[in-house]
Design a protein around this motif. Structure first.
Motif, PDB file in Angstrom:
ATOM      1  N   PHE A   1      -6.653  -9.809   3.140  1.00  0.00           N
ATOM      2  CA  PHE A   1      -7.629  -9.521   2.089  1.00  0.00           C
ATOM      3  C   PHE A   1      -7.231  -8.269   1.304  1.00  0.00           C
ATOM      4  CE2 PHE A   1     -10.579 -12.088   4.748  1.00  0.00           C
ATOM      5  CZ  PHE A   1     -11.013 -12.969   3.774  1.00  0.00           C
ATOM      6  N   THR A   2      -6.764  -7.257   2.006  1.00  0.00           N
ATOM      7  CA  THR A   2      -6.340  -6.021   1.352  1.00  0.00           C
ATOM      8  C   THR A   2      -5.102  -6.259   0.496  1.00  0.00           C
ATOM      9  OG1 THR A   2      -7.269  -4.723   3.170  1.00  0.00           O
ATOM     10  CG2 THR A   2      -5.683  -3.618   1.735  1.00  0.00           C
ATOM     11  N   GLU A   3      -4.150  -7.007   1.018  1.00  0.00           N
ATOM     12  CA  GLU A   3      -2.942  -7.316   0.235  1.00  0.00           C
ATOM     13  C   GLU A   3      -3.297  -8.083  -1.036  1.00  0.00           C
ATOM     14  OE1 GLU A   3       0.365  -6.554   0.470  1.00  0.00           O
ATOM     15  OE2 GLU A   3      -0.261  -5.142   2.010  1.00  0.00           O
ATOM     16  N   LYS A   4      -4.218  -9.026  -0.932  1.00  0.00           N
ATOM     17  CA  LYS A   4      -4.633  -9.798  -2.110  1.00  0.00           C
ATOM     18  C   LYS A   4      -5.286  -8.881  -3.142  1.00  0.00           C
ATOM     19  CE  LYS A   4      -7.357 -13.773  -3.499  1.00  0.00           C
ATOM     20  NZ  LYS A   4      -8.286 -14.822  -3.099  1.00  0.00           N
ATOM     21  N   ALA A   5      -6.132  -7.960  -2.679  1.00  0.00           N
ATOM     22  CA  ALA A   5      -6.787  -7.028  -3.600  1.00  0.00           C
ATOM     23  C   ALA A   5      -5.769  -6.091  -4.245  1.00  0.00           C
ATOM     24  CB  ALA A   5      -7.854  -6.226  -2.855  1.00  0.00           C
ATOM     25  N   LEU A   6      -4.775  -5.663  -3.472  1.00  0.00           N
ATOM     26  CA  LEU A   6      -3.719  -4.811  -4.042  1.00  0.00           C
ATOM     27  C   LEU A   6      -2.970  -5.556  -5.140  1.00  0.00           C
ATOM     28  CD1 LEU A   6      -2.332  -3.113  -0.833  1.00  0.00           C
ATOM     29  CD2 LEU A   6      -3.174  -1.911  -2.851  1.00  0.00           C
ATOM     30  N   ARG A   7      -2.614  -6.784  -4.886  1.00  0.00           N
ATOM     31  CA  ARG A   7      -1.863  -7.571  -5.882  1.00  0.00           C
ATOM     32  C   ARG A   7      -2.708  -7.871  -7.121  1.00  0.00           C
ATOM     33  NH1 ARG A   7       2.474  -7.821  -3.213  1.00  0.00           N
ATOM     34  NH2 ARG A   7       2.761  -8.572  -1.108  1.00  0.00           N
TER      35      ARG A   7
ATOM     36  N   SER B   1       0.812  -1.214   0.000  1.00  0.00           N
ATOM     37  CA  SER B   1       0.000   0.000   0.000  1.00  0.00           C
ATOM     38  C   SER B   1       0.849   1.270   0.000  1.00  0.00           C
ATOM     39  CB  SER B   1      -0.932   0.019   1.207  1.00  0.00           C
ATOM     40  OG  SER B   1      -0.197   0.112   2.407  1.00  0.00           O
ATOM     41  N   ARG B   2       2.112   1.159   0.366  1.00  0.00           N
ATOM     42  CA  ARG B   2       2.963   2.348   0.438  1.00  0.00           C
ATOM     43  C   ARG B   2       3.779   2.571  -0.831  1.00  0.00           C
ATOM     44  NH1 ARG B   2       5.994   2.135   6.020  1.00  0.00           N
ATOM     45  NH2 ARG B   2       6.788   0.247   5.075  1.00  0.00           N
TER      46      ARG B   2
ATOM     47  N   SER C   1       5.326  -2.771  -9.088  1.00  0.00           N
ATOM     48  CA  SER C   1       5.809  -1.384  -9.028  1.00  0.00           C
ATOM     49  C   SER C   1       4.747  -0.409  -8.521  1.00  0.00           C
ATOM     50  CB  SER C   1       6.280  -0.935 -10.414  1.00  0.00           C
ATOM     51  OG  SER C   1       7.326  -1.753 -10.858  1.00  0.00           O
ATOM     52  N   GLY C   2       3.524  -0.906  -8.354  1.00  0.00           N
ATOM     53  CA  GLY C   2       2.444  -0.047  -7.872  1.00  0.00           C
ATOM     54  C   GLY C   2       1.628   0.578  -8.990  1.00  0.00           C
ATOM     55  N   ASN C   3       1.812   0.108 -10.213  1.00  0.00           N
ATOM     56  CA  ASN C   3       1.031   0.613 -11.347  1.00  0.00           C
ATOM     57  C   ASN C   3      -0.225  -0.228 -11.505  1.00  0.00           C
ATOM     58  OD1 ASN C   3       3.073   2.516 -12.082  1.00  0.00           O
ATOM     59  ND2 ASN C   3       4.221   0.804 -12.959  1.00  0.00           N
TER      60      ASN C   3
ATOM     61  N   ASN D   1       2.773   3.947  -3.704  1.00  0.00           N
ATOM     62  CA  ASN D   1       2.488   5.296  -4.193  1.00  0.00           C
ATOM     63  C   ASN D   1       1.126   5.745  -3.650  1.00  0.00           C
ATOM     64  OD1 ASN D   1       0.410   4.305  -5.989  1.00  0.00           O
ATOM     65  ND2 ASN D   1       2.039   3.663  -7.384  1.00  0.00           N
ATOM     66  N   LYS D   2       0.731   6.944  -4.033  1.00  0.00           N
ATOM     67  CA  LYS D   2      -0.527   7.499  -3.522  1.00  0.00           C
ATOM     68  C   LYS D   2      -1.731   6.676  -3.963  1.00  0.00           C
ATOM     69  CE  LYS D   2      -3.035  11.817  -3.098  1.00  0.00           C
ATOM     70  NZ  LYS D   2      -3.067  13.236  -3.411  1.00  0.00           N
ATOM     71  N   ASP D   3      -1.705   6.175  -5.189  1.00  0.00           N
ATOM     72  CA  ASP D   3      -2.827   5.391  -5.730  1.00  0.00           C
ATOM     73  C   ASP D   3      -3.024   4.099  -4.936  1.00  0.00           C
ATOM     74  OD1 ASP D   3      -4.954   4.938  -7.457  1.00  0.00           O
ATOM     75  OD2 ASP D   3      -3.693   3.975  -8.972  1.00  0.00           O
ATOM     76  N   THR D   4      -1.931   3.383  -4.655  1.00  0.00           N
ATOM     77  CA  THR D   4      -2.054   2.150  -3.877  1.00  0.00           C
ATOM     78  C   THR D   4      -2.491   2.445  -2.447  1.00  0.00           C
ATOM     79  OG1 THR D   4       0.311   2.157  -3.326  1.00  0.00           O
ATOM     80  CG2 THR D   4      -0.373   0.855  -5.251  1.00  0.00           C
ATOM     81  N   TRP D   5      -2.014   3.566  -1.892  1.00  0.00           N
ATOM     82  CA  TRP D   5      -2.380   3.958  -0.530  1.00  0.00           C
ATOM     83  C   TRP D   5      -3.887   4.232  -0.424  1.00  0.00           C
ATOM     84  CZ3 TRP D   5      -0.364   3.757   4.125  1.00  0.00           C
ATOM     85  CH2 TRP D   5      -0.911   4.531   5.138  1.00  0.00           C
ATOM     86  N   ILE D   6      -4.401   5.001  -1.381  1.00  0.00           N
ATOM     87  CA  ILE D   6      -5.827   5.323  -1.378  1.00  0.00           C
ATOM     88  C   ILE D   6      -6.656   4.064  -1.590  1.00  0.00           C
ATOM     89  CG2 ILE D   6      -7.636   6.547  -2.662  1.00  0.00           C
ATOM     90  CD1 ILE D   6      -5.530   8.784  -3.104  1.00  0.00           C
TER      91      ILE D   6
END
Length: 85
Positions: free
Chosen positions: A69-75, A2-3, A81-83, A5-10
């Motif tokens: 759950f949040t980590e899975k959704a982020l991935r 989540s850290r 790279s957070g794109n 970039n700003k998009d992943t954080w939000i």
């Protein structure tokens, strides 16, 4: 993740916020049912205290469960790279 970039954080904060609300409502309903049952059928402070500690433990597990759950959704939504995918 989540850290990155700003998009992943939000994204992570919005996603985990929604999960916390859902898990909170579930925990509230379960807690209310158990407490009502205990108060109607048994006035022993020891049993009420024991079940209270168990409910707090279950609620804590709900809060911790948000992390994977949040980590899975982020991935699923972002590359390493957070794109956004």
């Amino acid at each position: 993740m989540s850290r990155k970039n700003k998009d992943t954080w939000i994204f992570a904060n919005q996603y985990s916020g929604r999960l916390l609300i859902i898990f909170g409502v579930i925990a509230l309903i379960v807690s209310a049912i158990v407490c009502i049952f205990l108060l109607r059928n048994d006035h022993e402070a020891g049993k009420v205290g024991t079940f209270g500690r168990i409910l707090i433990g279950v609620q804590l597990l709900f809060m911790i469960a948000v992390i994977p759950f949040t980590e899975k959704a982020l991935r699923a939504n972002f590359d390493k790279s957070g794109n956004r995918k």
